[in-house]
Scaffold this motif. Structure first.
Motif, PDB file in Angstrom:
ATOM      1  N   ILE A  74      -7.572 -64.017 105.158  1.00 24.72           N
ATOM      2  CA  ILE A  74      -6.481 -63.517 104.575  1.00 24.72           C
ATOM      3  C   ILE A  74      -6.723 -63.447 103.270  1.00 24.72           C
ATOM      4  O   ILE A  74      -7.151 -64.610 102.817  1.00 24.72           O
ATOM      5  CB  ILE A  74      -5.057 -65.050 104.710  1.00 24.72           C
ATOM      6  N   SER A  75      -5.779 -62.350 103.409  1.00 29.88           N
ATOM      7  CA  SER A  75      -6.256 -61.755 101.540  1.00 29.88           C
ATOM      8  C   SER A  75      -5.101 -61.676 100.964  1.00 29.88           C
ATOM      9  O   SER A  75      -3.930 -62.218 101.327  1.00 29.88           O
ATOM     10  CB  SER A  75      -6.579 -60.250 101.737  1.00 29.88           C
ATOM     11  N   SER A  76      -5.272 -61.816  99.907  1.00 28.78           N
ATOM     12  CA  SER A  76      -4.403 -62.405  99.179  1.00 28.78           C
ATOM     13  C   SER A  76      -2.819 -62.949  99.194  1.00 28.78           C
ATOM     14  O   SER A  76      -1.807 -62.555  99.247  1.00 28.78           O
ATOM     15  CB  SER A  76      -3.875 -61.054  98.205  1.00 28.78           C
ATOM     16  N   SER A  77      -3.224 -63.970  99.352  1.00 22.21           N
ATOM     17  CA  SER A  77      -3.050 -65.299  99.939  1.00 22.21           C
ATOM     18  C   SER A  77      -1.739 -65.285  98.750  1.00 22.21           C
ATOM     19  O   SER A  77      -1.570 -65.153  97.798  1.00 22.21           O
ATOM     20  CB  SER A  77      -3.555 -66.784  99.984  1.00 22.21           C
ATOM     21  N   GLN A  78      -0.699 -65.536 100.052  1.00 18.52           N
ATOM     22  CA  GLN A  78       0.910 -65.987  98.904  1.00 18.52           C
ATOM     23  C   GLN A  78       1.190 -67.404  99.474  1.00 18.52           C
ATOM     24  O   GLN A  78       1.175 -67.662 100.924  1.00 18.52           O
ATOM     25  CB  GLN A  78       1.756 -64.650  99.201  1.00 18.52           C
ATOM     26  N   THR A  79       2.328 -67.540  98.241  1.00 20.17           N
ATOM     27  CA  THR A  79       3.330 -69.088  98.916  1.00 20.17           C
ATOM     28  C   THR A  79       3.481 -69.516 100.709  1.00 20.17           C
ATOM     29  O   THR A  79       2.956 -70.710 101.451  1.00 20.17           O
ATOM     30  CB  THR A  79       4.289 -69.939  98.562  1.00 20.17           C
ATOM     31  N   THR A  80       3.943 -68.386 101.049  1.00 19.07           N
ATOM     32  CA  THR A  80       5.219 -67.773 102.142  1.00 19.07           C
ATOM     33  C   THR A  80       3.555 -68.024 103.608  1.00 19.07           C
ATOM     34  O   THR A  80       4.537 -67.410 104.419  1.00 19.07           O
ATOM     35  CB  THR A  80       5.576 -66.472 102.823  1.00 19.07           C
ATOM     36  N   ASP A  81       2.269 -67.637 103.163  1.00 22.22           N
ATOM     37  CA  ASP A  81       1.518 -68.243 104.115  1.00 22.22           C
ATOM     38  C   ASP A  81       1.710 -69.564 104.451  1.00 22.22           C
ATOM     39  O   ASP A  81       0.292 -69.699 105.934  1.00 22.22           O
ATOM     40  CB  ASP A  81      -0.313 -67.178 103.505  1.00 22.22           C
ATOM     41  N   SER A  82       1.385 -70.021 103.464  1.00 18.95           N
ATOM     42  CA  SER A  82       1.413 -71.779 104.360  1.00 18.95           C
ATOM     43  C   SER A  82       2.144 -72.135 105.454  1.00 18.95           C
ATOM     44  O   SER A  82       2.853 -71.293 105.524  1.00 18.95           O
ATOM     45  CB  SER A  82       2.347 -72.618 103.364  1.00 18.95           C
ATOM     46  N   GLY A  83       1.236 -73.351 106.042  1.00 22.40           N
ATOM     47  CA  GLY A  83       1.759 -73.849 107.808  1.00 22.40           C
ATOM     48  C   GLY A  83       0.285 -73.501 108.124  1.00 22.40           C
ATOM     49  O   GLY A  83      -0.790 -74.257 107.457  1.00 22.40           O
ATOM     50  N   VAL A  84       0.916 -74.634 108.999  1.00 26.61           N
ATOM     51  CA  VAL A  84      -0.576 -74.359 110.317  1.00 26.61           C
ATOM     52  C   VAL A  84      -0.695 -73.338 111.279  1.00 26.61           C
ATOM     53  O   VAL A  84       0.362 -72.583 111.942  1.00 26.61           O
ATOM     54  CB  VAL A  84      -0.521 -75.416 111.140  1.00 26.61           C
ATOM     55  N   TYR A  85      -2.478 -72.889 111.223  1.00 27.10           N
ATOM     56  CA  TYR A  85      -2.652 -71.670 111.442  1.00 27.10           C
ATOM     57  C   TYR A  85      -3.530 -72.338 113.459  1.00 27.10           C
ATOM     58  O   TYR A  85      -4.012 -72.752 113.397  1.00 27.10           O
ATOM     59  CB  TYR A  85      -3.651 -70.683 111.185  1.00 27.10           C
ATOM     60  N   PHE A  86      -3.393 -71.777 114.706  1.00 24.98           N
ATOM     61  CA  PHE A  86      -3.748 -71.756 115.583  1.00 24.98           C
ATOM     62  C   PHE A  86      -4.477 -70.645 116.432  1.00 24.98           C
ATOM     63  O   PHE A  86      -3.858 -69.574 115.847  1.00 24.98           O
ATOM     64  CB  PHE A  86      -2.644 -72.661 116.436  1.00 24.98           C
ATOM     65  N   CYS A  87      -4.901 -71.350 117.527  1.00 27.31           N
ATOM     66  CA  CYS A  87      -5.976 -70.411 117.143  1.00 27.31           C
ATOM     67  C   CYS A  87      -6.014 -70.971 119.037  1.00 27.31           C
ATOM     68  O   CYS A  87      -6.046 -72.030 118.955  1.00 27.31           O
ATOM     69  CB  CYS A  87      -7.259 -70.556 117.389  1.00 27.31           C
ATOM     70  N   ALA A  88      -5.899 -70.196 119.825  1.00 26.70           N
ATOM     71  CA  ALA A  88      -4.763 -70.513 122.039  1.00 26.70           C
ATOM     72  C   ALA A  88      -5.913 -69.531 122.766  1.00 26.70           C
ATOM     73  O   ALA A  88      -6.280 -68.049 122.446  1.00 26.70           O
ATOM     74  CB  ALA A  88      -4.052 -70.370 122.279  1.00 26.70           C
ATOM     75  N   VAL A  89      -6.443 -70.620 123.383  1.00 25.02           N
ATOM     76  CA  VAL A  89      -7.603 -69.782 124.188  1.00 25.02           C
ATOM     77  C   VAL A  89      -7.296 -69.952 125.495  1.00 25.02           C
ATOM     78  O   VAL A  89      -6.198 -70.999 126.013  1.00 25.02           O
ATOM     79  CB  VAL A  89      -9.097 -69.755 124.173  1.00 25.02           C
TER      80      VAL A  89
END
Lengths: 108, 114
Positions: A74-89
Motif C-alpha cells: 500500500i503506497s501513500s496510505s490514506q485514512t480510508t485504507d484503515s481496516g483489516v486486510y485478509f489473505c485467502a487461499v
C-alpha cells in the motif's frame, strides 16, 4: 488443511506512509485473493493473484507461488485504507482459507 | 448491477432457537458460499453450492445446513442455536467454483445469540 499466516497482526501508519503486508501459506494453491474488510464488516476483493504481480492504483500485490507467500503493498496510505486486510487461499473457490488478518490504522 | 445481498442484516436470537439467513448472488453468478466470522478472526468456510448442489462443506456440526434455489439464491439454516454461534455470517458469490473466478462478498448478517 492449508495454514495461512499473516503479518504483522497490527500496523499503525501516518497518512502518506507506505506499507507491506505479508501472507505465508503452507501448501500449493491455485487460488489466492486479498480482501479489505471495512469497519462495517464488508469484505472487498482487492486482488485475485495466485501468482505474479498486479497493480491497482496505490495498491499492488505479488505472489511467489513456489515459495508460498504473497505480499500486498500500500503506497501513500490514506485514512480510508484503515481496516483489516485478509489473505485467502485455496484450491479453486471451494473452502477458501483465510488468515487472521492485518489490522491497519492510518492516522491523519 | 446489484451486488451480493443478504438478509437480515442484524438479528438477535435465544439459545435453542432456529435461524434462517438468506443470500442473493450477483446476477449471473451460480456459485454461493457461506462463511462464519467470529469477532477478531478471519472468515471460516461453512458451505459452497453450485448449480443447486453442495460442492463443499467445512468443519461445522450438522446443526448447520444450507440449500440453493433454482434462481441461485441460497439459505443458511442453523438449528439449536448456541452462544458460540454469535458471529457475522457472510455470503459470497462467484461465476463458478473454479479458481479463476473472483469471489464477491455480501455485507453479512450479524447474529447475536443470547
Amino acid at each position: 488443511g492449508i495454514q495461512v499466516e499473516q503479518s504483522p497482526p497490527d500496523l499503525i501508519l501516518q497518512e502518506g506512509a507506505n506499507s507491506t503486508l505479508r501472507c505465508n501459506f503452507s501448501d500449493s494453491v491455485n487460488n489466492l485473493q486479498w480482501f479489505h474488510q471495512n469497519p462495517w464488516g464488508q469484505l472487498i476483493n482487492l486482488f485475485y493473484i495466485p501468482s505474479g504481480t498486479k497493480q491497482n492504483g496505490r495498491l499492488s500485490a505479488t505472489t511467489v507461488a513456489t515459495e508460498r507467500y504473497s505480499l500486498l503493498y500500500i503506497s501513500s496510505s490514506q485514512t480510508t485504507d484503515s481496516g483489516v486486510y485478509f489473505c485467502a487461499v485455496g484450491i479453486n473457490n471451494n473452502d477458501m482459507r483465510f488468515g487472521a488478518g492485518t489490522r491497519l490504522t492510518v492516522k491523519p | 448491477d446489484a451486488g451480493v445481498t443478504q438478509s437480515p442484516t442484524h438479528l438477535i436470537k435465544t439459545r435453542g432457537q432456529h435461524v434462517t439467513l438468506r443470500c442473493s448472488p450477483i446476477s449471473g453468478h451460480k456459485s454461493v458460499s457461506w462463511y462464519q466470522q467470529v469477532l477478531g478472526q478471519g472468515p471460516q468456510f461453512i458451505f459452497q453450492y453450485y448449480e443447486k448442489e453442495e460442492r463443499g462443506r467445512g468443519n461445522f456440526p450438522d446443526r448447520f445446513s444450507a440449500r440453493q434455489f433454482p434462481n441461485y439464491s441460497s439459505e443458511l439454516n442453523v438449528n439449536a442455536l448456541l452462544l458460540g454461534d454469535s458471529a457475522l455470517y457472510l455470503c459470497a458469490s462467484s461465476l463458478g467454483p473454479s479458481s479463476g473466478n473472483t469471489i464477491y462478498f455480501g455485507e453479512g448478517s450479524w447474529l447475536t445469540v443470547v
